[in-house]
Design a protein around this motif. Sequence first.
Motif, PDB file in Angstrom:
ATOM      1  N   LEU A 247      -8.858  -7.266  17.510  1.00  0.00           N
ATOM      2  CA  LEU A 247      -9.506  -8.715  17.507  1.00  0.00           C
ATOM      3  C   LEU A 247     -10.830  -8.690  17.061  1.00  0.00           C
ATOM      4  O   LEU A 247     -11.533  -7.875  17.339  1.00  0.00           O
ATOM      5  N   LEU A 248     -11.108  -9.909  16.332  1.00  0.00           N
ATOM      6  CA  LEU A 248     -12.543 -10.285  15.790  1.00  0.00           C
ATOM      7  C   LEU A 248     -13.059 -11.119  16.879  1.00  0.00           C
ATOM      8  O   LEU A 248     -12.416 -12.061  17.271  1.00  0.00           O
ATOM      9  N   ILE A 249     -14.381 -10.996  17.174  1.00  0.00           N
ATOM     10  CA  ILE A 249     -15.151 -11.835  18.188  1.00  0.00           C
ATOM     11  C   ILE A 249     -16.361 -12.427  17.490  1.00  0.00           C
ATOM     12  O   ILE A 249     -17.233 -11.393  17.064  1.00  0.00           O
ATOM     13  N   THR A 250     -16.650 -13.607  17.225  1.00  0.00           N
ATOM     14  CA  THR A 250     -17.673 -13.964  16.568  1.00  0.00           C
ATOM     15  C   THR A 250     -18.134 -15.480  17.398  1.00  0.00           C
ATOM     16  O   THR A 250     -17.375 -16.356  17.455  1.00  0.00           O
ATOM     17  N   LEU A 251     -19.054 -15.165  17.928  1.00  0.00           N
ATOM     18  CA  LEU A 251     -19.791 -16.141  18.830  1.00  0.00           C
ATOM     19  C   LEU A 251     -20.958 -16.835  18.526  1.00  0.00           C
ATOM     20  O   LEU A 251     -21.839 -16.809  19.252  1.00  0.00           O
ATOM     21  N   PRO A 252     -21.224 -17.151  17.293  1.00  0.00           N
ATOM     22  CA  PRO A 252     -22.568 -17.845  16.733  1.00  0.00           C
ATOM     23  C   PRO A 252     -22.825 -19.037  17.713  1.00  0.00           C
ATOM     24  O   PRO A 252     -21.962 -19.840  17.999  1.00  0.00           O
ATOM     25  N   ARG A 253     -24.238 -19.138  17.801  1.00  0.00           N
ATOM     26  CA  ARG A 253     -24.616 -20.702  18.408  1.00  0.00           C
ATOM     27  C   ARG A 253     -24.533 -21.589  17.196  1.00  0.00           C
ATOM     28  O   ARG A 253     -24.691 -22.831  17.556  1.00  0.00           O
ATOM     29  N   TYR A 254     -24.604 -21.021  15.953  1.00  0.00           N
ATOM     30  CA  TYR A 254     -24.338 -22.143  14.549  1.00  0.00           C
ATOM     31  C   TYR A 254     -23.820 -21.049  13.531  1.00  0.00           C
ATOM     32  O   TYR A 254     -24.254 -20.366  13.432  1.00  0.00           O
ATOM     33  N   GLU A 255     -22.958 -22.054  12.821  1.00  0.00           N
ATOM     34  CA  GLU A 255     -22.271 -21.296  11.654  1.00  0.00           C
ATOM     35  C   GLU A 255     -21.753 -22.379  10.607  1.00  0.00           C
ATOM     36  O   GLU A 255     -21.521 -23.369  11.147  1.00  0.00           O
ATOM     37  N   GLY A 256     -22.508 -22.367   9.564  1.00  0.00           N
ATOM     38  CA  GLY A 256     -22.112 -23.301   8.349  1.00  0.00           C
ATOM     39  C   GLY A 256     -20.606 -23.337   8.200  1.00  0.00           C
ATOM     40  O   GLY A 256     -19.906 -24.586   8.083  1.00  0.00           O
ATOM     41  N   TYR A 257     -19.900 -22.110   8.006  1.00  0.00           N
ATOM     42  CA  TYR A 257     -18.718 -22.268   7.833  1.00  0.00           C
ATOM     43  C   TYR A 257     -17.911 -21.018   8.415  1.00  0.00           C
ATOM     44  O   TYR A 257     -17.142 -21.274   9.237  1.00  0.00           O
ATOM     45  N   GLY A 258     -18.368 -19.847   8.040  1.00  0.00           N
ATOM     46  CA  GLY A 258     -17.847 -18.586   8.648  1.00  0.00           C
ATOM     47  C   GLY A 258     -16.902 -17.983   8.281  1.00  0.00           C
ATOM     48  O   GLY A 258     -15.384 -18.533   8.329  1.00  0.00           O
ATOM     49  N   MET A 259     -16.622 -17.014   7.279  1.00  0.00           N
ATOM     50  CA  MET A 259     -15.487 -16.400   6.654  1.00  0.00           C
ATOM     51  C   MET A 259     -14.943 -15.331   7.375  1.00  0.00           C
ATOM     52  O   MET A 259     -13.790 -15.201   7.034  1.00  0.00           O
ATOM     53  N   THR A 260     -15.555 -14.896   8.263  1.00  0.00           N
ATOM     54  CA  THR A 260     -14.827 -13.659   8.695  1.00  0.00           C
ATOM     55  C   THR A 260     -13.361 -13.723   9.680  1.00  0.00           C
ATOM     56  O   THR A 260     -12.685 -12.879   9.577  1.00  0.00           O
ATOM     57  N   PRO A 261     -13.179 -14.780  10.201  1.00  0.00           N
ATOM     58  CA  PRO A 261     -11.973 -15.104  10.692  1.00  0.00           C
ATOM     59  C   PRO A 261     -10.994 -15.234   9.456  1.00  0.00           C
ATOM     60  O   PRO A 261      -9.866 -14.772   9.731  1.00  0.00           O
ATOM     61  N   LEU A 262     -11.272 -15.595   8.651  1.00  0.00           N
ATOM     62  CA  LEU A 262     -10.251 -15.758   7.389  1.00  0.00           C
ATOM     63  C   LEU A 262      -9.811 -14.208   7.022  1.00  0.00           C
ATOM     64  O   LEU A 262      -8.879 -13.944   6.643  1.00  0.00           O
ATOM     65  N   GLU A 263     -10.913 -13.467   6.861  1.00  0.00           N
ATOM     66  CA  GLU A 263     -10.642 -12.044   6.473  1.00  0.00           C
ATOM     67  C   GLU A 263      -9.831 -11.433   7.668  1.00  0.00           C
ATOM     68  O   GLU A 263      -8.971 -10.683   7.184  1.00  0.00           O
ATOM     69  N   SER A 264     -10.192 -11.677   8.951  1.00  0.00           N
ATOM     70  CA  SER A 264      -9.399 -10.954  10.103  1.00  0.00           C
ATOM     71  C   SER A 264      -7.880 -11.476   9.958  1.00  0.00           C
ATOM     72  O   SER A 264      -7.052 -10.873   9.889  1.00  0.00           O
ATOM     73  N   LEU A 265      -7.755 -12.922   9.616  1.00  0.00           N
ATOM     74  CA  LEU A 265      -6.260 -13.364   9.824  1.00  0.00           C
ATOM     75  C   LEU A 265      -5.551 -12.980   8.534  1.00  0.00           C
ATOM     76  O   LEU A 265      -4.291 -12.461   8.351  1.00  0.00           O
ATOM     77  N   ALA A 266      -6.304 -12.711   7.208  1.00  0.00           N
ATOM     78  CA  ALA A 266      -5.456 -12.121   6.146  1.00  0.00           C
ATOM     79  C   ALA A 266      -5.143 -10.748   6.348  1.00  0.00           C
ATOM     80  O   ALA A 266      -4.250 -10.125   5.769  1.00  0.00           O
ATOM     81  N   SER A 267      -5.821 -10.068   7.198  1.00  0.00           N
ATOM     82  CA  SER A 267      -5.585  -8.513   7.447  1.00  0.00           C
ATOM     83  C   SER A 267      -4.753  -8.612   8.939  1.00  0.00           C
ATOM     84  O   SER A 267      -4.279  -7.467   9.396  1.00  0.00           O
ATOM     85  N   GLY A 268      -4.248  -9.798   9.188  1.00  0.00           N
ATOM     86  CA  GLY A 268      -3.301  -9.551  10.301  1.00  0.00           C
ATOM     87  C   GLY A 268      -3.676  -9.734  11.710  1.00  0.00           C
ATOM     88  O   GLY A 268      -3.409  -9.333  12.967  1.00  0.00           O
ATOM     89  N   THR A 269      -5.111  -9.806  11.872  1.00  0.00           N
ATOM     90  CA  THR A 269      -6.028  -9.875  13.373  1.00  0.00           C
ATOM     91  C   THR A 269      -6.493 -11.165  13.692  1.00  0.00           C
ATOM     92  O   THR A 269      -6.828 -11.756  13.098  1.00  0.00           O
ATOM     93  N   PRO A 270      -5.904 -11.513  14.974  1.00  0.00           N
ATOM     94  CA  PRO A 270      -6.665 -12.741  15.658  1.00  0.00           C
ATOM     95  C   PRO A 270      -8.113 -12.795  15.972  1.00  0.00           C
ATOM     96  O   PRO A 270      -8.985 -11.838  15.757  1.00  0.00           O
ATOM     97  N   PHE A 271      -8.447 -13.887  16.341  1.00  0.00           N
ATOM     98  CA  PHE A 271      -9.948 -14.073  16.504  1.00  0.00           C
ATOM     99  C   PHE A 271     -10.370 -14.779  17.761  1.00  0.00           C
ATOM    100  O   PHE A 271      -9.469 -15.561  18.013  1.00  0.00           O
TER     101      PHE A 271
END
Length: 350
Positions: A247-271
Amino acid sequence: MPLPKVLVTNFNKNFTGVSATAAAVIAVQKNLLDIHLVGEPLPNCPVPISRKKATLISSEVDKYTGFTIWHVRRNEEMRTAIWVRDVLKKPIKIVFTSAAQRRHSAYPRWLISKMDLLIATSKEAANFIDNVHSVVPHGVSTDNFFPVLDRTQAWKNLKYGGSFGVACVGRIRPEKGTDLFVQSMLNILPKNPNMVALIIGKVENKHKRFKEKLVNKISNANLSDRIIFTGEIKADFMPKVMSAISLLITLPRYEGYGMTPLESLASGTPFVATKTGYFEEFSSYGKYGSVVALGDVDGASDAIISWLSKNNKLGDFSKSARQYILNNYSIEKEVNGIIEAYKSLLNNKE
């Protein structure tokens, strides 16, 4: 008509989210365009040239189009390109990509107003700047990020201990919500003795005290061997991490776009993420990830536990998530959108 030379700037020595998105695009564009990287090196990209060399190249009038394209993504890069065009009078067109989902301050707004073409990475980002030509979402390289057949072995190969792991990726600072990740792990790890949590990213001097407080909090909970600060991980190693974690966990207070969930999903990993950036859209509104309110540690903890309970079903999830990325957020789609935007400059040479 062929496209002119393209100069893509990268003036930040640190490998940031902006750097990562630029690198992914250039790695594909280099096979399609006459392109130069200007400034600092990026992985899988051409060897960079200096600003002086870029200015000299811009002095050469393209016999087909009459100009060179400068593609910029930061304030300093906009400023330099404006100087080359308006003060040195070089025949260039400036393209700026904006991901920010908030109103720019006065100086960046002025810089943006001087651009020849504006690209936004989302409809939300487009709402904060005028005269956007194209909305082109960032994409992920599905050649670099892909699922593995044996996630358990892939995690073991990372040698962080435990039988499975989760991670957050990004600079260690309050805006990125590193403290929220730590608190959620303090809630969850005691009940999951085989789980390890990675905090991946560097810390700047101004945030070292912030990190020290987190280290002390983790130590007081006797979890220093299971909440691990890895430091910054090289870009070419990140795909191995994304496909190994559960699992990828990303809990920012602000993010303009945020690439890491796309990278995790392409790798077969939820977020699991907070409601900022483009995370809710990436999740396909709950199908591929969970999005909770800003600062909601309890909600994040519940979502994390829910996804981890499906750990033995990630094989089926991986296939579906990867196809979703291929259909909607591939790097090829982003590159094609950018090239189409470049082509529009050919119709407006003045």
